[in-house]
Design an enzyme around this catalytic site. Structure first.
Site, PDB file in Angstrom:
ATOM      1  N   GLU A  44     -34.262 -34.193 -17.490  1.00 35.22           N
ATOM      2  CA  GLU A  44     -34.659 -35.375 -16.687  1.00 35.22           C
ATOM      3  C   GLU A  44     -35.260 -34.795 -15.371  1.00 35.22           C
ATOM      4  O   GLU A  44     -34.805 -34.066 -14.873  1.00 35.22           O
ATOM      5  CB  GLU A  44     -33.110 -35.955 -16.311  1.00 35.22           C
ATOM      6  CG  GLU A  44     -33.115 -37.350 -15.583  1.00 35.22           C
ATOM      7  CD  GLU A  44     -31.870 -37.851 -15.199  1.00 35.22           C
ATOM      8  OE1 GLU A  44     -30.941 -37.799 -16.095  1.00 35.22           O
ATOM      9  OE2 GLU A  44     -31.754 -37.975 -14.199  1.00 35.22           O
ATOM     10  N   ASP A  55     -29.918 -41.635  -3.891  1.00 36.33           N
ATOM     11  CA  ASP A  55     -29.746 -40.446  -3.932  1.00 36.33           C
ATOM     12  C   ASP A  55     -29.059 -39.482  -2.739  1.00 36.33           C
ATOM     13  O   ASP A  55     -29.485 -40.185  -1.545  1.00 36.33           O
ATOM     14  CB  ASP A  55     -31.024 -39.604  -3.927  1.00 36.33           C
ATOM     15  CG  ASP A  55     -31.637 -39.579  -5.610  1.00 36.33           C
ATOM     16  OD1 ASP A  55     -32.817 -40.163  -5.743  1.00 36.33           O
ATOM     17  OD2 ASP A  55     -31.032 -38.801  -6.295  1.00 36.33           O
ATOM     18  N   TYR A 168     -27.011 -44.295 -19.650  1.00 38.01           N
ATOM     19  CA  TYR A 168     -26.801 -43.526 -18.463  1.00 38.01           C
ATOM     20  C   TYR A 168     -25.407 -43.976 -18.092  1.00 38.01           C
ATOM     21  O   TYR A 168     -25.351 -45.025 -17.445  1.00 38.01           O
ATOM     22  CB  TYR A 168     -27.801 -43.243 -17.481  1.00 38.01           C
ATOM     23  CG  TYR A 168     -27.453 -42.307 -16.553  1.00 38.01           C
ATOM     24  CD1 TYR A 168     -26.340 -42.148 -15.650  1.00 38.01           C
ATOM     25  CD2 TYR A 168     -28.641 -41.365 -16.088  1.00 38.01           C
ATOM     26  CE1 TYR A 168     -26.186 -41.261 -14.810  1.00 38.01           C
ATOM     27  CE2 TYR A 168     -28.335 -40.461 -15.200  1.00 38.01           C
ATOM     28  CZ  TYR A 168     -27.344 -40.415 -14.306  1.00 38.01           C
ATOM     29  OH  TYR A 168     -27.244 -39.522 -13.338  1.00 38.01           O
TER      30      TYR A 168
HETATM   31  O1  LIG Z   1     -27.003 -35.325  -8.796  1.00 33.36           O
HETATM   32  P1  LIG Z   1     -25.974 -35.511  -9.606  1.00 33.36           P
HETATM   33  O2  LIG Z   1     -24.507 -36.039  -8.803  1.00 33.36           O
HETATM   34  O3  LIG Z   1     -25.433 -34.510 -10.653  1.00 33.36           O
HETATM   35  O4  LIG Z   1     -26.120 -36.745 -10.536  1.00 33.36           O
HETATM   36  C1  LIG Z   1     -27.156 -36.712 -11.558  1.00 33.36           C
HETATM   37  C2  LIG Z   1     -28.316 -37.304 -10.776  1.00 33.36           C
HETATM   38  O5  LIG Z   1     -28.993 -36.410  -9.794  1.00 33.36           O
HETATM   39  C3  LIG Z   1     -29.792 -37.735 -11.649  1.00 33.36           C
HETATM   40  O6  LIG Z   1     -29.547 -38.190 -12.843  1.00 33.36           O
HETATM   41  C4  LIG Z   1     -30.377 -38.573 -10.736  1.00 33.36           C
HETATM   42  C5  LIG Z   1     -30.942 -38.253  -9.809  1.00 33.36           C
HETATM   43  N1  LIG Z   1     -31.557 -39.301  -8.855  1.00 33.36           N
HETATM   44  C6  LIG Z   1     -30.999 -40.484  -9.105  1.00 33.36           C
HETATM   45  C7  LIG Z   1     -30.648 -41.759  -8.786  1.00 33.36           C
HETATM   46  C8  LIG Z   1     -29.959 -42.553  -9.308  1.00 33.36           C
HETATM   47  C9  LIG Z   1     -29.256 -42.287 -10.806  1.00 33.36           C
HETATM   48  C10 LIG Z   1     -29.310 -40.938 -11.368  1.00 33.36           C
HETATM   49  C11 LIG Z   1     -30.066 -39.848 -10.596  1.00 33.36           C
END
Ligand SMILES: O=P(O)(O)OC[C@@H](O)[C@@H](O)c1c[nH]c2ccccc12
Length: 264
Positions: A44, A55, A168
């Site tokens: 990803e 974020d 997701y």
């Molecule tokens: O960082 P984490 O807590 O491991 O979660 C995944 C996430 O970073 C990635 O899937 C993602 C990055 N930016 C996002 C914004 C919304 C949803 C998901 C995301």
């Protein structure tokens, strides 16, 4: 074209996340290759954005480093093109809606198809607005990966039935970033989703240890990890690919151990 759903067919999937151009172009290319070579099933790739509302601080800081290194939208495609010289690992872009909107949906999705980018995860695309981009995405065989969270409630059925690629599943309400506990109803949530679709589920948000990865892999079809890996990039900088390789190996083993639990 890598069909995203196929990735989950015969084993639990690991879906790591890194920010494009963090801390620079070449390191990102090497990070993607290191992930692919050490057990990632789908990479990803985050598209840096000026207002990443979903974020946490770790990824916001990564976006700032990417902007400091002059990332443009075209940089994302150049990074994937360079990585594609060494790996055909399935890739999805994590992008806020404004990026493809400004680039032009048709042009953006055509670029994705040309580079074998199998899907987009668009956190700020409300389910009700999917038709803004899904018809164009379908034309280029690019999945728009939907997000289902503990607060999706009555919309779960519609989102699940329309889903392609993978779903997701957001582990907790809030923003991205390492966590020690998750929404208690995750197993129930995945079970509910599975009533409406065979499209695989991958859980993300907060996962950062092999134990957590194994536990969540027993609940869903895959596990997504972002901030823990982005943290490695923040500290290791140009040396990140080697550190990411060993982190990925550890997570791969724990997710495969989850497979064992199911088979016993
Ligand atoms: O960082 P984490 O807590 O491991 O979660 C995944 C996430 O970073 C990635 O899937 C993602 C990055 N930016 C996002 C914004 C919304 C949803 C998901 C995301």
């Amino acid at each position: 074209m890598n069909k995203l759903s196929d990735v989950f067919k015969d084993h639990k999937a690991f879906v790591p996340f890194v920010v494009a151009n963090d801390p620079d172009f070449d390191t990102t290319v090497q990070n993607i290759i290191a992930l692919a070579k050490n057990g990632a099933d789908i990479v990803e790739l985050g598209v840096p954005f000026s207002d990443p509302v979903a974020d946490g601080p770790v990824i916001q800081a990564a976006d700032l480093r990417a902007f400091k290194a002059n990332v443009q939208t075209r940089t994302i495609f150049e990074i994937v093109s360079a990585a594609r010289q060494e790996t055909d690992v399935p890739i999805v872009l994590l992008t806020y809606l404004n990026i493809p909107f400004k680039y032009g949906y048709d042009a953006f999705l055509k670029k994705c198809a040309d580079l074998d980018i199998g899907g987009l995860v668009i956190p700020d695309l409300p389910y009700e607005s999917r038709d803004e981009i899904v018809p164009t995405a379908t034309k280029y065989d690019v999945d728009i990966v939907p997000l289902i969270s503990p607060t999706s409630g009555g919309r779960i059925e519609k989102i699940a039935r329309d889903a392609t690629g993978f779903i997701y599943v957001v582990s907790s309400v809030g923003i991205t970033g390492e966590r020690d506990d998750f929404y208690h109803g995750l197993a129930e949530l995945v079970k509910t989703i599975r009533q409406y679709t065979h499209v695989p589920t991958a859980i993300g948000f907060g996962v950062h240890t092999p134990e957590q990865a194994q536990k969540l892999a027993e609940i869903a079809d895959g596990v997504i990890i972002g901030s823990a890996i982005v943290n490695i990039v923040a500290t290791e900088k140009q040396d990140a690919p080697a550190a990411i390789a060993s982190f990925t190996k550890g997570i791969r083993q724990s997710i495969d151990a989850a497979q064992q639990v199911i088979l016993k």
